[in-house]
Design a protein around this motif. Sequence first.
Motif, mmCIF file in Angstrom:
data_model
loop_
_atom_site.group_PDB
_atom_site.id
_atom_site.type_symbol
_atom_site.label_atom_id
_atom_site.label_comp_id
_atom_site.label_asym_id
_atom_site.label_seq_id
_atom_site.Cartn_x
_atom_site.Cartn_y
_atom_site.Cartn_z
ATOM 1 N N GLN A 37 -5.196 3.118 -52.636
ATOM 2 C CA GLN A 37 -5.841 2.672 -53.868
ATOM 3 C C GLN A 37 -5.433 1.220 -54.132
ATOM 4 O O GLN A 37 -4.262 0.853 -54.025
ATOM 5 C CB GLN A 37 -5.403 3.556 -55.038
ATOM 6 C CG GLN A 37 -6.093 3.225 -56.341
ATOM 7 C CD GLN A 37 -5.652 4.179 -57.440
ATOM 8 O OE1 GLN A 37 -4.562 4.724 -57.400
ATOM 9 N NE2 GLN A 37 -6.511 4.369 -58.418
ATOM 10 N N ASN A 38 -6.400 0.374 -54.467
ATOM 11 C CA ASN A 38 -6.151 -1.036 -54.731
ATOM 12 C C ASN A 38 -5.642 -1.241 -56.154
ATOM 13 O O ASN A 38 -5.964 -0.460 -57.055
ATOM 14 C CB ASN A 38 -7.420 -1.857 -54.528
ATOM 15 C CG ASN A 38 -7.913 -1.793 -53.106
ATOM 16 O OD1 ASN A 38 -7.123 -1.791 -52.170
ATOM 17 N ND2 ASN A 38 -9.215 -1.732 -52.924
ATOM 18 N N LEU A 39 -4.894 -2.313 -56.348
ATOM 19 C CA LEU A 39 -4.395 -2.640 -57.681
ATOM 20 C C LEU A 39 -4.447 -4.141 -57.909
ATOM 21 O O LEU A 39 -4.256 -4.933 -56.999
ATOM 22 C CB LEU A 39 -2.969 -2.113 -57.871
ATOM 23 C CG LEU A 39 -1.892 -2.572 -56.890
ATOM 24 C CD1 LEU A 39 -1.034 -3.666 -57.485
ATOM 25 C CD2 LEU A 39 -1.027 -1.389 -56.518
ATOM 26 N N LEU A 40 -4.769 -4.516 -59.145
ATOM 27 C CA LEU A 40 -4.746 -5.906 -59.594
ATOM 28 C C LEU A 40 -3.759 -5.996 -60.745
ATOM 29 O O LEU A 40 -3.793 -5.166 -61.658
ATOM 30 C CB LEU A 40 -6.124 -6.352 -60.088
ATOM 31 C CG LEU A 40 -7.216 -6.512 -59.053
ATOM 32 C CD1 LEU A 40 -8.556 -6.762 -59.736
ATOM 33 C CD2 LEU A 40 -6.891 -7.671 -58.121
ATOM 34 N N TYR A 60 -2.691 -8.996 -56.032
ATOM 35 C CA TYR A 60 -3.543 -7.933 -55.501
ATOM 36 C C TYR A 60 -2.677 -7.125 -54.550
ATOM 37 O O TYR A 60 -1.868 -7.678 -53.796
ATOM 38 C CB TYR A 60 -4.739 -8.510 -54.740
ATOM 39 C CG TYR A 60 -5.424 -7.484 -53.861
ATOM 40 C CD1 TYR A 60 -6.329 -6.588 -54.410
ATOM 41 C CD2 TYR A 60 -5.125 -7.385 -52.509
ATOM 42 C CE1 TYR A 60 -6.939 -5.624 -53.618
ATOM 43 C CE2 TYR A 60 -5.728 -6.424 -51.710
ATOM 44 C CZ TYR A 60 -6.633 -5.553 -52.277
ATOM 45 O OH TYR A 60 -7.227 -4.598 -51.498
ATOM 46 N N GLY A 61 -2.836 -5.801 -54.576
ATOM 47 C CA GLY A 61 -2.055 -4.971 -53.673
ATOM 48 C C GLY A 61 -2.708 -3.641 -53.408
ATOM 49 O O GLY A 61 -3.849 -3.387 -53.808
ATOM 50 N N ARG A 62 -1.936 -2.771 -52.762
ATOM 51 C CA ARG A 62 -2.442 -1.449 -52.416
ATOM 52 C C ARG A 62 -1.278 -0.458 -52.423
ATOM 53 O O ARG A 62 -0.197 -0.753 -51.942
ATOM 54 C CB ARG A 62 -3.076 -1.492 -51.035
ATOM 55 C CG ARG A 62 -3.683 -0.159 -50.622
ATOM 56 C CD ARG A 62 -4.441 -0.304 -49.362
ATOM 57 N NE ARG A 62 -5.746 -0.859 -49.714
ATOM 58 C CZ ARG A 62 -6.770 -0.903 -48.889
ATOM 59 N NH1 ARG A 62 -6.648 -0.490 -47.671
ATOM 60 N NH2 ARG A 62 -7.911 -1.386 -49.282
ATOM 61 N N ARG A 162 -6.620 4.291 -65.667
ATOM 62 C CA ARG A 162 -6.621 3.238 -64.657
ATOM 63 C C ARG A 162 -5.815 1.998 -65.038
ATOM 64 O O ARG A 162 -5.651 1.108 -64.220
ATOM 65 C CB ARG A 162 -8.060 2.805 -64.376
ATOM 66 C CG ARG A 162 -8.924 3.944 -63.900
ATOM 67 C CD ARG A 162 -10.301 3.480 -63.619
ATOM 68 N NE ARG A 162 -10.519 3.652 -62.192
ATOM 69 C CZ ARG A 162 -11.453 3.046 -61.509
ATOM 70 N NH1 ARG A 162 -12.253 2.206 -62.090
ATOM 71 N NH2 ARG A 162 -11.589 3.269 -60.225
ATOM 72 N N ILE A 163 -5.367 1.900 -66.276
ATOM 73 C CA ILE A 163 -4.649 0.715 -66.743
ATOM 74 C C ILE A 163 -3.199 1.070 -67.025
ATOM 75 O O ILE A 163 -2.910 2.037 -67.728
ATOM 76 C CB ILE A 163 -5.309 0.118 -67.995
ATOM 77 C CG1 ILE A 163 -6.745 -0.318 -67.674
ATOM 78 C CG2 ILE A 163 -4.500 -1.053 -68.534
ATOM 79 C CD1 ILE A 163 -7.535 -0.781 -68.865
ATOM 80 N N ARG A 191 -1.724 -3.814 -65.288
ATOM 81 C CA ARG A 191 -2.195 -3.478 -63.944
ATOM 82 C C ARG A 191 -3.464 -2.635 -64.046
ATOM 83 O O ARG A 191 -3.535 -1.718 -64.841
ATOM 84 C CB ARG A 191 -1.114 -2.709 -63.190
ATOM 85 C CG ARG A 191 -1.547 -2.192 -61.842
ATOM 86 C CD ARG A 191 -0.355 -1.739 -61.029
ATOM 87 N NE ARG A 191 0.483 -2.896 -60.750
ATOM 88 C CZ ARG A 191 1.809 -2.818 -60.583
ATOM 89 N NH1 ARG A 191 2.429 -1.671 -60.670
ATOM 90 N NH2 ARG A 191 2.485 -3.913 -60.316
ATOM 91 N N LEU A 192 -4.444 -2.984 -63.224
ATOM 92 C CA LEU A 192 -5.697 -2.244 -63.153
ATOM 93 C C LEU A 192 -5.817 -1.632 -61.773
ATOM 94 O O LEU A 192 -5.767 -2.342 -60.771
ATOM 95 C CB LEU A 192 -6.879 -3.174 -63.426
ATOM 96 C CG LEU A 192 -8.275 -2.582 -63.234
ATOM 97 C CD1 LEU A 192 -8.529 -1.471 -64.222
ATOM 98 C CD2 LEU A 192 -9.341 -3.663 -63.344
ATOM 99 N N ASN A 193 -5.972 -0.335 -61.701
ATOM 100 C CA ASN A 193 -6.192 0.353 -60.434
ATOM 101 C C ASN A 193 -7.681 0.447 -60.174
ATOM 102 O O ASN A 193 -8.441 0.920 -61.025
ATOM 103 C CB ASN A 193 -5.580 1.751 -60.462
ATOM 104 C CG ASN A 193 -4.077 1.713 -60.455
ATOM 105 O OD1 ASN A 193 -3.473 0.655 -60.302
ATOM 106 N ND2 ASN A 193 -3.448 2.844 -60.619
ATOM 107 N N ILE A 194 -8.099 0.007 -58.996
ATOM 108 C CA ILE A 194 -9.539 0.004 -58.662
ATOM 109 C C ILE A 194 -9.786 0.780 -57.382
ATOM 110 O O ILE A 194 -8.897 1.068 -56.629
ATOM 111 C CB ILE A 194 -10.087 -1.430 -58.516
ATOM 112 C CG1 ILE A 194 -9.188 -2.266 -57.589
ATOM 113 C CG2 ILE A 194 -10.166 -2.092 -59.853
ATOM 114 C CD1 ILE A 194 -9.698 -3.657 -57.337
#
Length: 194
Positions: A37-40, A60-62, A162-163, A191-194
Motif C-alpha cells: 500500500q502506498n503512502l504520502l 512517498y513510500g510503501r 486512510r488518514i 499521512r494519506l494511504n492510497i
Amino acid sequence: MKTQSSALKAAMRLSAVVFTAFCFCHAAYGQRTMRDQNLLTASVQTPCTGSRDFGASVSYGRYLLDAYWKASASVVPRGVQLSTGDRMDLLAIRAGADYMHRIATVRSRAFSLYGGGGAFIGYELYDPLSRLPANIHTGLEDGAFIYGITASVEAEVFITRRIAFTAGCTLPMTFGSVSRWLRVNATAGLRLNI
C-alpha cells in the motif's frame, strides 16, 4: 499392499490441500495498513533544543509486511551564532530515504510505533536571504554539499480509515555543515494511504 495404497492416497490429498492453501491464500486486507500500500506524508520538524526553526518534508513510500520505506524531500532552515553575536541563517535542501520497522501495533493497526533510520544528501545555503550586515565576512562560500544518516522513532495514529497523524523524533547526523553535526528534532505530520 492395501496399507501402502491408503498411505499414498492420504499423502496425495494432503499435498493437494497444502498446494491449494499455498496458491490461493493471501494476506488479510481488513487492516488500515497492508503490504504494497502506498503512502504520502507531509510533515514539519523543529529542533528540540536551541532556536525554533521549522522545516518541512514531503515523502512517498510503501508499506511492507512489518515495516515501510519512504523517499523524501525536505527544506530545513537553521541558524548559527557568529562570533560577532549575529545569527547567520542556513537553509538545507535534502533528499533522503528511510526504512522504518514496526515495533508495536494494535490488531487493527489504528496505532503503530516504528523505529528505523536512513540516509540523506543535500545542499546547505549560507545566508540565503542576505540578512547579514555587509561588514561581516564569514569566509564561507555560498553553500556546501551535506550528507548524513538519521535515526528515527515515529508513532502513527489513524484518525480516519486512510488518514493518519504522525509524531516522532529524529536524530540526524549531518556532515559537511558549519552548524552542529548532531541534532534532535521533533516531527509531526499527516499521512494519506492510497
